[in-house]
Design a protein around this motif. Sequence first.
Motif, PDB file in Angstrom:
ATOM      1  N   GLY A  69       1.751 -27.194 -13.522  1.00  0.00           N
ATOM      2  CA  GLY A  69       1.011 -28.412 -13.853  1.00  0.00           C
ATOM      3  C   GLY A  69       1.891 -29.535 -14.362  1.00  0.00           C
ATOM      4  N   GLN A  70       3.140 -29.247 -14.684  1.00  0.00           N
ATOM      5  CA  GLN A  70       4.039 -30.293 -15.165  1.00  0.00           C
ATOM      6  C   GLN A  70       4.738 -30.972 -13.994  1.00  0.00           C
ATOM      7  N   THR A  71       5.083 -32.234 -14.200  1.00  0.00           N
ATOM      8  CA  THR A  71       5.808 -32.991 -13.184  1.00  0.00           C
ATOM      9  C   THR A  71       7.196 -33.321 -13.710  1.00  0.00           C
ATOM     10  N   GLY A  72       8.066 -33.633 -12.778  1.00  0.00           N
ATOM     11  CA  GLY A  72       9.422 -34.029 -13.131  1.00  0.00           C
ATOM     12  C   GLY A  72      10.012 -34.889 -12.033  1.00  0.00           C
ATOM     13  N   ARG A  73      11.099 -35.572 -12.371  1.00  0.00           N
ATOM     14  CA  ARG A  73      11.798 -36.404 -11.406  1.00  0.00           C
ATOM     15  C   ARG A  73      13.173 -35.792 -11.192  1.00  0.00           C
ATOM     16  N   VAL A  74      13.539 -35.550  -9.950  1.00  0.00           N
ATOM     17  CA  VAL A  74      14.805 -34.899  -9.625  1.00  0.00           C
ATOM     18  C   VAL A  74      15.958 -35.794 -10.065  1.00  0.00           C
ATOM     19  N   ILE A  75      16.883 -35.189 -10.821  1.00  0.00           N
ATOM     20  CA  ILE A  75      18.078 -35.900 -11.266  1.00  0.00           C
ATOM     21  C   ILE A  75      19.272 -35.492 -10.419  1.00  0.00           C
ATOM     22  N   GLU A  76      19.456 -34.174 -10.243  1.00  0.00           N
ATOM     23  CA  GLU A  76      20.565 -33.694  -9.424  1.00  0.00           C
ATOM     24  C   GLU A  76      20.251 -32.300  -8.907  1.00  0.00           C
ATOM     25  N   ILE A  77      20.974 -31.928  -7.849  1.00  0.00           N
ATOM     26  CA  ILE A  77      20.848 -30.599  -7.262  1.00  0.00           C
ATOM     27  C   ILE A  77      22.214 -29.940  -7.338  1.00  0.00           C
ATOM     28  N   ASP A  78      22.272 -28.834  -8.088  1.00  0.00           N
ATOM     29  CA  ASP A  78      23.520 -28.082  -8.235  1.00  0.00           C
ATOM     30  C   ASP A  78      23.499 -26.905  -7.266  1.00  0.00           C
ATOM     31  N   ALA A  79      23.715 -27.182  -6.010  1.00  0.00           N
ATOM     32  CA  ALA A  79      23.756 -26.115  -5.015  1.00  0.00           C
ATOM     33  C   ALA A  79      25.202 -25.810  -4.688  1.00  0.00           C
ATOM     34  N   GLU A  80      25.582 -24.535  -4.843  1.00  0.00           N
ATOM     35  CA  GLU A  80      26.966 -24.171  -4.544  1.00  0.00           C
ATOM     36  C   GLU A  80      27.240 -24.217  -3.047  1.00  0.00           C
TER      37      GLU A  80
ATOM     38  N   LEU B 141      13.810 -31.328   2.780  1.00  0.00           N
ATOM     39  CA  LEU B 141      12.471 -30.988   2.302  1.00  0.00           C
ATOM     40  C   LEU B 141      11.931 -32.006   1.297  1.00  0.00           C
ATOM     41  N   GLY B 142      12.774 -32.920   0.827  1.00  0.00           N
ATOM     42  CA  GLY B 142      12.309 -33.963  -0.076  1.00  0.00           C
ATOM     43  C   GLY B 142      12.935 -33.935  -1.449  1.00  0.00           C
ATOM     44  N   PHE B 143      13.783 -32.964  -1.746  1.00  0.00           N
ATOM     45  CA  PHE B 143      14.446 -32.881  -3.041  1.00  0.00           C
ATOM     46  C   PHE B 143      15.641 -33.828  -3.066  1.00  0.00           C
ATOM     47  N   VAL B 144      15.348 -35.117  -3.222  1.00  0.00           N
ATOM     48  CA  VAL B 144      16.382 -36.144  -3.311  1.00  0.00           C
ATOM     49  C   VAL B 144      16.296 -36.766  -4.704  1.00  0.00           C
ATOM     50  N   LYS B 145      17.324 -37.506  -5.073  1.00  0.00           N
ATOM     51  CA  LYS B 145      17.346 -38.134  -6.394  1.00  0.00           C
ATOM     52  C   LYS B 145      16.135 -39.041  -6.573  1.00  0.00           C
ATOM     53  N   ASP B 146      15.505 -38.945  -7.729  1.00  0.00           N
ATOM     54  CA  ASP B 146      14.327 -39.725  -8.133  1.00  0.00           C
ATOM     55  C   ASP B 146      13.041 -39.310  -7.425  1.00  0.00           C
ATOM     56  N   ALA B 147      13.050 -38.196  -6.687  1.00  0.00           N
ATOM     57  CA  ALA B 147      11.817 -37.700  -6.080  1.00  0.00           C
ATOM     58  C   ALA B 147      10.980 -37.021  -7.156  1.00  0.00           C
ATOM     59  N   GLU B 148       9.672 -37.274  -7.129  1.00  0.00           N
ATOM     60  CA  GLU B 148       8.780 -36.650  -8.096  1.00  0.00           C
ATOM     61  C   GLU B 148       8.360 -35.275  -7.592  1.00  0.00           C
ATOM     62  N   VAL B 149       8.488 -34.258  -8.457  1.00  0.00           N
ATOM     63  CA  VAL B 149       8.096 -32.891  -8.108  1.00  0.00           C
ATOM     64  C   VAL B 149       6.977 -32.459  -9.050  1.00  0.00           C
ATOM     65  N   TYR B 150       6.080 -31.635  -8.529  1.00  0.00           N
ATOM     66  CA  TYR B 150       4.942 -31.129  -9.292  1.00  0.00           C
ATOM     67  C   TYR B 150       4.931 -29.611  -9.129  1.00  0.00           C
ATOM     68  N   LEU B 151       5.081 -28.881 -10.228  1.00  0.00           N
ATOM     69  CA  LEU B 151       5.122 -27.421 -10.169  1.00  0.00           C
ATOM     70  C   LEU B 151       3.698 -26.878 -10.125  1.00  0.00           C
ATOM     71  N   LEU B 152       3.372 -26.188  -9.034  1.00  0.00           N
ATOM     72  CA  LEU B 152       2.030 -25.642  -8.858  1.00  0.00           C
ATOM     73  C   LEU B 152       1.891 -24.250  -9.460  1.00  0.00           C
ATOM     74  N   GLN B 153       2.867 -23.373  -9.236  1.00  0.00           N
ATOM     75  CA  GLN B 153       2.804 -22.019  -9.772  1.00  0.00           C
ATOM     76  C   GLN B 153       4.205 -21.451  -9.922  1.00  0.00           C
ATOM     77  N   THR B 154       4.315 -20.384 -10.741  1.00  0.00           N
ATOM     78  CA  THR B 154       5.613 -19.749 -10.970  1.00  0.00           C
ATOM     79  C   THR B 154       5.643 -18.298 -10.511  1.00  0.00           C
TER      80      THR B 154
END
Length: 141
Positions: free
Chosen positions: A78-89, A100-113
């Motif tokens: 239920g929480q939202t966040g804005r992507v700052i960086e992606i630490d992918a090795e 898929l849309g995970f770019v800087k400043d993209a808004e993400v909404y967590l539906l479930q864990t």
Amino acid sequence: MTTCPLCGFEFDGTALSCHASCAFNERCAVICCPNCGYQMVDEQRSVVADRLRRWLARRNPPVREIGEVCALTELRPGQTGRVIEIDAENPVRSERLQVLGFVKDAEVYLLQTKPTYIVRVGFTEVSVEQSIGAGIKVLVG
């Protein structure tokens, strides 16, 4: 002070000693109301209550405050966040996440864990593994 949930009588639960007939004696985790005899669990002495408290603490991460930077996996459903960086090795993984849309400043909404992280990015819902989600840093919003 302890309040009996049945009769409302207030008493000092720590001063009470266990009944002589109790098999557990000093290790007993049951408090009896001296007014009505209602039995309740002493949560400070109960092993089961302690284990349940620890299990719930591990299961439910602390709520992140607005403006705090954390990993995607540290958000609650239920929480939202804005992507700052992606630490992918792996650079290929980083490219796939950007597609898929995970770019800087993209808004993400967590539906479930559970059983996996489901995230909405724009109009796309994506299933993300825990290891991948831990590498995505977001600003809680």
